[in-house]
Design an enzyme around this catalytic site. Sequence first.
Site, PDB file in Angstrom:
ATOM      1  CB  SER A 222      -0.421  14.592 -12.622  1.00 12.94           C
ATOM      2  OG  SER A 222      -1.167  15.590 -11.978  1.00 12.94           O
TER       3      SER A 222
ATOM      4  CE  LYS B 253      -4.121  11.609  -9.821  1.00 19.96           C
ATOM      5  NZ  LYS B 253      -3.155  10.522  -9.870  1.00 19.96           N
TER       6      LYS B 253
ATOM      7  CB  ILE C  67      -6.808   7.097 -20.929  1.00 16.36           C
ATOM      8  CG1 ILE C  67      -5.847   8.295 -20.779  1.00 16.36           C
ATOM      9  CG2 ILE C  67      -6.088   5.886 -21.550  1.00 16.36           C
ATOM     10  CD1 ILE C  67      -5.284   8.864 -22.064  1.00 16.36           C
TER      11      ILE C  67
ATOM     12  CE  LYS D 161      12.339  10.240   3.505  1.00 18.25           C
ATOM     13  NZ  LYS D 161      13.388  11.260   3.554  1.00 18.25           N
TER      14      LYS D 161
ATOM     15  CG  ASP E 246      -1.973   1.042   1.236  1.00 20.57           C
ATOM     16  OD1 ASP E 246      -1.717   2.151   0.712  1.00 20.57           O
ATOM     17  OD2 ASP E 246      -3.070   0.758   1.743  1.00 20.57           O
TER      18      ASP E 246
HETATM   19  C1  HXC Z   1     -18.006   8.217  -1.225  1.00 23.18           C
HETATM   20  C2  HXC Z   1     -16.424   6.652  -0.602  1.00 23.18           C
HETATM   21  C3  HXC Z   1     -16.565   5.968  -1.829  1.00 23.18           C
HETATM   22  C4  HXC Z   1     -17.514   6.488  -2.765  1.00 23.18           C
HETATM   23  C5  HXC Z   1     -15.089   4.921  -0.637  1.00 23.18           C
HETATM   24  N1  HXC Z   1     -15.492   5.963   0.088  1.00 23.18           N
HETATM   25  N2  HXC Z   1     -15.711   4.897  -1.829  1.00 23.18           N
HETATM   26  N3  HXC Z   1     -17.124   7.766  -0.304  1.00 23.18           N
HETATM   27  N4  HXC Z   1     -18.194   7.620  -2.428  1.00 23.18           N
HETATM   28  N5  HXC Z   1     -17.730   5.903  -3.934  1.00 23.18           N
HETATM   29  C6  HXC Z   1     -15.103   6.313   1.431  1.00 23.18           C
HETATM   30  C7  HXC Z   1     -15.428   5.241   2.431  1.00 23.18           C
HETATM   31  O1  HXC Z   1     -16.809   5.233   2.743  1.00 23.18           O
HETATM   32  C8  HXC Z   1     -14.538   5.642   3.615  1.00 23.18           C
HETATM   33  O2  HXC Z   1     -15.062   6.732   4.311  1.00 23.18           O
HETATM   34  C9  HXC Z   1     -13.307   6.182   2.909  1.00 23.18           C
HETATM   35  O3  HXC Z   1     -13.709   6.476   1.567  1.00 23.18           O
HETATM   36  C10 HXC Z   1     -12.185   5.176   2.857  1.00 23.18           C
HETATM   37  O4  HXC Z   1     -12.697   4.002   2.257  1.00 23.18           O
HETATM   38  P1  HXC Z   1     -11.975   2.601   2.412  1.00 23.18           P
HETATM   39  O5  HXC Z   1     -12.670   1.639   1.542  1.00 23.18           O
HETATM   40  O6  HXC Z   1     -11.796   2.281   3.848  1.00 23.18           O
HETATM   41  O7  HXC Z   1     -10.528   2.965   1.895  1.00 23.18           O
HETATM   42  P2  HXC Z   1      -9.515   2.128   1.092  1.00 23.18           P
HETATM   43  O8  HXC Z   1      -9.693   0.662   1.265  1.00 23.18           O
HETATM   44  O9  HXC Z   1      -8.237   2.667   1.468  1.00 23.18           O
HETATM   45  O10 HXC Z   1      -9.899   2.441  -0.404  1.00 23.18           O
HETATM   46  C11 HXC Z   1      -9.369   3.501  -1.117  1.00 23.18           C
HETATM   47  C12 HXC Z   1     -10.357   4.029  -2.151  1.00 23.18           C
HETATM   48  C13 HXC Z   1     -10.979   2.914  -2.989  1.00 23.18           C
HETATM   49  C14 HXC Z   1      -9.667   5.046  -3.001  1.00 23.18           C
HETATM   50  C15 HXC Z   1     -11.468   4.714  -1.348  1.00 23.18           C
HETATM   51  O11 HXC Z   1     -11.897   3.482  -3.905  1.00 23.18           O
HETATM   52  C16 HXC Z   1      -9.971   2.110  -3.753  1.00 23.18           C
HETATM   53  O12 HXC Z   1      -9.197   1.348  -3.176  1.00 23.18           O
HETATM   54  N6  HXC Z   1      -9.967   2.178  -5.086  1.00 23.18           N
HETATM   55  C17 HXC Z   1      -9.143   1.272  -5.934  1.00 23.18           C
HETATM   56  C18 HXC Z   1      -8.169   1.977  -6.696  1.00 23.18           C
HETATM   57  C19 HXC Z   1      -8.745   3.014  -7.614  1.00 23.18           C
HETATM   58  O13 HXC Z   1      -9.624   3.770  -7.210  1.00 23.18           O
HETATM   59  N7  HXC Z   1      -8.260   3.107  -8.835  1.00 23.18           N
HETATM   60  C20 HXC Z   1      -8.745   4.123  -9.765  1.00 23.18           C
HETATM   61  C21 HXC Z   1      -7.620   4.899 -10.181  1.00 23.18           C
HETATM   62  S1  HXC Z   1      -8.117   5.943 -11.487  1.00 23.18           S
HETATM   63  P3  HXC Z   1     -16.078   6.630   5.602  1.00 23.18           P
HETATM   64  O14 HXC Z   1     -16.034   7.983   6.206  1.00 23.18           O
HETATM   65  O15 HXC Z   1     -17.412   6.309   5.004  1.00 23.18           O
HETATM   66  O16 HXC Z   1     -15.536   5.546   6.475  1.00 23.18           O
HETATM   67  C22 HXC Z   1      -7.669   7.437 -11.068  1.00 23.18           C
HETATM   68  C23 HXC Z   1      -7.831   8.440 -12.118  1.00 23.18           C
HETATM   69  C24 HXC Z   1      -7.721   9.842 -11.593  1.00 23.18           C
HETATM   70  O17 HXC Z   1      -7.205   7.653 -10.003  1.00 23.18           O
HETATM   71  C25 HXC Z   1      -7.798  10.872 -12.653  1.00 23.18           C
HETATM   72  C26 HXC Z   1      -8.939  10.700 -13.607  1.00 23.18           C
HETATM   73  C27 HXC Z   1      -8.949  11.636 -14.770  1.00 23.18           C
END
Ligand code: HXC
Length: 292
Positions: free
Chosen positions: A160, A178, A207, A143, A83
């Site tokens: 980014s 970002k 993309i 780091k 992580d």
């Molecule tokens: C609102 C949300 C949510 C949603 C999660 N949370 N999904 N809030 N809407 N859809 C909230 C949770 O309720 C919780 O808050 C907090 O976020 C942390 O959630 P966890 O599941 O405990 O965190 P974690 O396991 O660390 O998950 C990280 C994550 C998750 C980012 C939240 O979505 C994830 O792991 N995603 C997988 C990777 C990913 O997203 N890849 C996409 C990359 S694309 P509370 O307060 O309720 O406890 C990308 C492109 C960017 O980044 C640029 C695009 C142009």
Amino acid sequence: MPNTLNKSSLEEFVWKPDLFKDKVAFITGGAGSICRVQAELLVLLGAKAALIGRNAEKTEKAALEVDQLSHEPGSVLGIGNVDVRNVQQLKAAIDKTVERFGRIDYVIAGAAGNFIADMTNLSAKAFKAVVDIDLLGSYNTVKAALPELVKSKGSVIFVSATLHYTGTPFQIHVSAAKAGVDALARALAVELGPLGIRVNCIAPGIIGNSEGLSRLSFGTKPEEYTKRVPLQRVGSTKDIANATVYLFSQAADYVTGTIEVVDGGAWNLGTVMGSLPYPDLLLSHQKINSKL
Ligand code: HXC
């Protein structure tokens, strides 16, 4: 399934084979859609690579598949259960990579987290989760890799976005993260330049076949975006891979602290992501969610 490359894909690219022979890349998010193809092209061009991810099964499977493109079997290592919010886990992954390949020349900080949420549905913890993955995770990656980058006079690419160039609704968390990544790249370019280390960003636009787009599309098909892109097509993972090769290659020897926008010119037309449901979705809330 994202677009992936095969052994004969190199014919489509302008780069010379063996461009990255004896070089080693360390890629967080390397099993994901964009960073996997960055890894694939580096490997096709002779590099060895370590793909780093949270999901061990997905990361190891991707590494085996990308290794099919390598010049020498065993040139791609998958390291899961990492992580990027945890710098110790990253350090252990760096050590494993160096143990296996002897060095690290290139670092791609590509691991990211995102989802669609407006402020009333974005808890403080959710905001922090994304800033921690995208911004702190990018810092942690450099780091942990820094001693190796110093030895190799290496090069870093942060992945980014263009979301923060305008006010993009439903993307407060990612936009803030970002913007921080861009600032990090510029400041690190200044601090690490005297050590011979270059630091740049790639800012992808829309993309096609990327996880980012599938998460953020609001149900819009990629083709529907094409009129909002000056070059009249959505981007491909190959476009990002090409920018990666340029920035890591000797062709970019004098390039550091830049943000290479690879978006077909789209951001110049203003925000695209989230513009369709704006402002109706925001105004549709019966009451503001008071959960923190
Ligand atoms: C609102 C949300 C949510 C949603 C999660 N949370 N999904 N809030 N809407 N859809 C909230 C949770 O309720 C919780 O808050 C907090 O976020 C942390 O959630 P966890 O599941 O405990 O965190 P974690 O396991 O660390 O998950 C990280 C994550 C998750 C980012 C939240 O979505 C994830 O792991 N995603 C997988 C990777 C990913 O997203 N890849 C996409 C990359 S694309 P509370 O307060 O309720 O406890 C990308 C492109 C960017 O980044 C640029 C695009 C142009």
